[in-house]
Design a protein around this motif. Sequence first.
Motif, short mmCIF file in Angstrom:
data_model
loop_
_atom_site.label_atom_id
_atom_site.label_comp_id
_atom_site.label_asym_id
_atom_site.label_seq_id
_atom_site.Cartn_x
_atom_site.Cartn_y
_atom_site.Cartn_z
N ILE A 56 0.84 -1.20 0.00
CA ILE A 56 0.00 0.00 0.00
C ILE A 56 0.87 1.25 0.00
CG2 ILE A 56 -1.76 1.30 1.25
CD1 ILE A 56 -2.73 -1.41 2.38
N HIS A 57 1.88 1.25 0.86
CA HIS A 57 2.75 2.43 0.92
C HIS A 57 3.51 2.62 -0.38
CE1 HIS A 57 6.10 5.07 2.21
NE2 HIS A 57 5.10 5.67 2.86
N ASP A 58 3.96 1.54 -0.99
CA ASP A 58 4.60 1.62 -2.31
C ASP A 58 3.65 2.30 -3.30
OD1 ASP A 58 6.95 0.39 -1.52
OD2 ASP A 58 6.37 -1.59 -2.27
N GLY A 59 2.38 1.88 -3.28
CA GLY A 59 1.39 2.46 -4.18
C GLY A 59 1.17 3.94 -3.93
N LEU A 60 1.12 4.33 -2.66
CA LEU A 60 0.95 5.74 -2.32
C LEU A 60 2.14 6.57 -2.77
CD1 LEU A 60 -0.59 5.33 1.24
CD2 LEU A 60 -1.71 6.43 -0.71
N MET A 61 3.35 6.03 -2.62
CA MET A 61 4.56 6.74 -3.06
C MET A 61 4.53 6.96 -4.57
SD MET A 61 7.02 7.15 -0.50
CE MET A 61 8.64 6.63 -1.05
N ARG A 62 4.16 5.92 -5.31
CA ARG A 62 4.09 6.05 -6.77
C ARG A 62 2.99 7.03 -7.17
NH1 ARG A 62 4.93 0.33 -6.49
NH2 ARG A 62 2.70 -0.01 -6.66
N PHE A 63 1.86 6.97 -6.48
CA PHE A 63 0.73 7.85 -6.76
C PHE A 63 1.11 9.32 -6.54
CE2 PHE A 63 -3.45 9.73 -5.73
CZ PHE A 63 -4.20 9.29 -6.82
N ALA A 64 1.79 9.59 -5.43
CA ALA A 64 2.21 10.96 -5.12
C ALA A 64 3.23 11.46 -6.14
CB ALA A 64 2.82 11.02 -3.72
N GLU A 65 4.18 10.60 -6.51
CA GLU A 65 5.20 11.00 -7.48
C GLU A 65 4.58 11.27 -8.85
OE1 GLU A 65 9.51 9.41 -9.24
OE2 GLU A 65 8.31 8.12 -7.93
#
Length: 229
Positions: A56-65
């Motif tokens: 989930i955190h990986d996904g949030l990092m990619r989403f923010a970037e």
Amino acid sequence: MFPWRHSAQAELEAMMHAHVDDRAFPCVGAKAALAKGTLHVLACNRIDSSWDDLRIHDGLMRFAEAYRDDPGLFRSFAVVFEGPDDLGEPAFEQALWKRIQSLSDKDVWRGQDYDARVSADPDDPHFSLSFGGEAFFVVGLHPHASRPARRFARPTMVFNLHDQFETLRAQGRYETMREKIMVRDEAVAGSRNPMLARHGTSSEARQYSGRVVDDAWRCPFHYSGSAEQ
């Protein structure tokens, strides 16, 4: 991706898309994201387990970037869990905040700065969560939500970028959109949601789970990073 996970991803993504596409669903922002192909769905195991927190955190990092690289309105990141589907409102709220705490702790562990445009204090009227340096507002959905707009067949956490609301305000579109959502919600529920408040008037943490809470409610979240913004 494991075969079972690929199957769950396809099933839960289709369920979420169909739910948002339903005429009765009140959030016009989510409908716009679906129409644009910017409603991202991540299928996970259980909301009461930390099993998928790194994913989930990986996904949030990619989403923010991706948002910083190409800013645009109406984007949402929906984390849909396979279960459990029998949580009442207090139990869902507890599970949701455990996931939020774990994700925030991973953000600190990975050296991410808290978005300086918002507060990390859940008692502050300007509070928002921050992942990958971007502020987020969370909308919780689950089968036993008292508000129809928050009712969905699987436990879900929808992460919306705070910057999108600020962009809408700057464009003079926020109040019109907010009123449209509230009118649609009232048509389904028979009353307006008493928990909705504008950012800066009261802490948005009170709205995340969808449960109606009183003034005695205290947010269980504590940011573990530096208090300096």
